[in-house]
Motif scaffolding. Sequence first.
Motif, PDB file in Angstrom:
ATOM      1  N   SER A  33     -37.885  -5.894  25.096  1.00  0.00           N
ATOM      2  CA  SER A  33     -38.360  -7.192  26.182  1.00  0.00           C
ATOM      3  C   SER A  33     -37.606  -8.328  25.686  1.00  0.00           C
ATOM      4  CB  SER A  33     -39.560  -7.232  26.947  1.00  0.00           C
ATOM      5  OG  SER A  33     -40.265  -7.772  25.794  1.00  0.00           O
ATOM      6  N   HIS A  77     -41.643 -10.870  28.721  1.00  0.00           N
ATOM      7  CA  HIS A  77     -41.149  -9.816  29.535  1.00  0.00           C
ATOM      8  C   HIS A  77     -39.701 -10.025  30.264  1.00  0.00           C
ATOM      9  CE1 HIS A  77     -45.139  -8.435  28.171  1.00  0.00           C
ATOM     10  NE2 HIS A  77     -45.710  -9.283  28.915  1.00  0.00           N
ATOM     11  N   ARG A  78     -38.971 -10.658  29.670  1.00  0.00           N
ATOM     12  CA  ARG A  78     -37.714 -10.903  30.541  1.00  0.00           C
ATOM     13  C   ARG A  78     -36.707  -9.604  30.187  1.00  0.00           C
ATOM     14  NH1 ARG A  78     -35.850 -16.597  28.594  1.00  0.00           N
ATOM     15  NH2 ARG A  78     -36.613 -15.430  26.664  1.00  0.00           N
ATOM     16  N   GLU A 123     -39.392  -3.682  29.554  1.00  0.00           N
ATOM     17  CA  GLU A 123     -40.543  -4.363  30.073  1.00  0.00           C
ATOM     18  C   GLU A 123     -40.070  -5.710  30.339  1.00  0.00           C
ATOM     19  OE1 GLU A 123     -45.197  -5.685  29.127  1.00  0.00           O
ATOM     20  OE2 GLU A 123     -44.001  -4.869  27.460  1.00  0.00           O
ATOM     21  N   ARG A 172     -41.110  -7.460  33.620  1.00  0.00           N
ATOM     22  CA  ARG A 172     -41.931  -7.682  34.843  1.00  0.00           C
ATOM     23  C   ARG A 172     -41.575  -9.072  35.246  1.00  0.00           C
ATOM     24  NH1 ARG A 172     -46.568  -6.268  31.728  1.00  0.00           N
ATOM     25  NH2 ARG A 172     -47.115  -7.872  30.381  1.00  0.00           N
ATOM     26  N   ASN A 173     -41.061 -10.125  34.369  1.00  0.00           N
ATOM     27  CA  ASN A 173     -40.862 -11.420  34.883  1.00  0.00           C
ATOM     28  C   ASN A 173     -39.403 -11.643  35.264  1.00  0.00           C
ATOM     29  OD1 ASN A 173     -43.457 -12.093  34.803  1.00  0.00           O
ATOM     30  ND2 ASN A 173     -43.442 -12.529  32.745  1.00  0.00           N
ATOM     31  N   GLU A 196     -34.444  -8.641  40.018  1.00  0.00           N
ATOM     32  CA  GLU A 196     -33.913  -7.281  40.158  1.00  0.00           C
ATOM     33  C   GLU A 196     -32.286  -7.167  39.587  1.00  0.00           C
ATOM     34  OE1 GLU A 196     -32.624  -4.065  43.483  1.00  0.00           O
ATOM     35  OE2 GLU A 196     -34.004  -5.387  43.959  1.00  0.00           O
ATOM     36  N   ILE A 229     -32.489  -7.106  35.842  1.00  0.00           N
ATOM     37  CA  ILE A 229     -32.965  -5.887  35.311  1.00  0.00           C
ATOM     38  C   ILE A 229     -31.850  -4.805  35.417  1.00  0.00           C
ATOM     39  CG2 ILE A 229     -34.451  -3.900  35.840  1.00  0.00           C
ATOM     40  CD1 ILE A 229     -36.757  -6.153  36.702  1.00  0.00           C
TER      41      ILE A 229
END
Length: 75
Positions: free
Chosen positions: A9, A18-19, A50, A52-53, A56, A59
Amino acid sequence: ERLFQVHLSENSGFKDEHRAVLIGNWQLEALSRIHQQSCARGVSRTYCLEARNSSEEDIRASLECWKIEEGHRQI
């Protein structure tokens, strides 16, 4: 042979943000080196992003950067 899970992350260094890991990140070179190493016979390695911050879009871009076969990714 003993590294079975890789957790990645992006963070600023001040807190765990968490980027997504994007192009130009030092972790991509490390990931490439880890991926080239063999695991114990019959054992597979799990790669965990990981992020989550992250959006989409970031990611998806992260996964494209990794250049790892689909079977080795787990999110």
